[in-house]
Design a protein around this motif. Structure first.
Motif: not given
Length: 272
Positions: A26, A207-209, A238-241, A243
């Motif tokens: 990202t 993060l949602d990873t 959180l989404t990577c985008e 953050s």
């Protein structure tokens, strides 16, 4: 946009580790949108296939069509050969027209979170973890700084992707906390030694990873594991985008104290 915020990151050379997936991927996408034509990127990770897919994506983007050059370096940064290949590509991508060098130290591993500190009795296991997460980060940063030295008109920014784990103990996360704490101090020392550098340790939050999925399933400490599971169930990751947008804003404003730790949620954030 504040009156002091600049519109772009300049004609930049961006070197991003761990760029094949998650937050690093990202960061590469978002930086590509904020650099001027004539910029270049050196993206590195262990997965060559994922890197090449990202390279193709960026080539088709507006930045790619405007001439952004993207070089992929599949490499294991825990090995000197891999580290040197990244430095070599960075040197080749650098030119007198570049006015901003940005190194994003994102590559990291979670380590074995299924065990508590008292079980780590083998030095080779600990050394292997620290080699990738601390030693390679220090050596890559030092070699990039030597290869691309200071000169008038050139800004150099060093970004350390960190975590709340650098500041607070997380039970059963001994390796990860140790690595993040060591990196944080390393970059604080660098900022003190090199006042011309812009050094930032940025904590992107939960993060949602894939790493978070492993944390939810493998963390030995039951309370911490439940915290992660509850956050996921409640949609609080959180989404990577989201953050990454905060990180880009920090870089554009360029008002942080060099060497600072800044969390996506601000200074009062106190949960993983």
């Amino acid at each position: 946009m504040s009156s002091s915020q600049r519109a772009d990151l300049g004609r930049a050379l961006c070197i991003i580790t761990g760029a094949s997936r998650g937050f690093g991927r990202t960061v590469a996408r978002e930086m590509s949108r904020l650099v001027k034509p004539g910029s270049a990127m050196v993206l590195t990770a262990r997965s060559g296939e994922d890197l090449r897919a990202l390279q193709a994506e960026l080539a088709e983007s507006e930045a790619g069509r405007a001439g952004l050059k993207v070089q992929c370096v599949p490499a294991d940064l825990a090995q000197m050969e891999g580290l040197l290949s990244v430095v070599s590509e960075a040197e080749a991508a650098f030119s007198e027209h570049i006015d901003h060098v940005i190194l994003v130290n994102n590559a990291a591993s979670l380590g074995d979170v299924s065990r508590f500190t008292r079980t780590f009795t083998e030095m080779a296991e600990v050394d292997s973890y620290l080699s990738l997460n601390v030693s390679s980060c220090l050596c890559l940063t030092a070699r990039i700084l030597q290869a691309l030295p200071s000169r008038p008109g050139l800004q150099r920014s060093i970004i350390n992707i960190t975590s709340l784990c650098a500041l607070q103990p997380f039970c059963s996360w001994a390796l990860y906390c140790t690595g993040k704490a060591a990196r944080e101090m390393m970059f604080r020392v660098l900022a003190a030694e090199e006042p011309d550098l812009r050094v930032l340790s940025y904590s992107p939050g939960p993060l949602d990873t894939e790493m978070q999925a492993v944390a939810r399933s493998s963390t030995a400490d039951p309370d911490l594991r439940k915290t992660f599971s509850d956050m996921f169930a409640a949609g609080q990751l959180l989404t990577c985008e989201a953050s990454c947008a905060k990180l880009m804003k920090l870089l554009l404003e360029d008002s942080f104290t060099s060497g600072a730790h800044i969390d996506v949620f601000g200074p009062d954030h106190c949960v993983p």
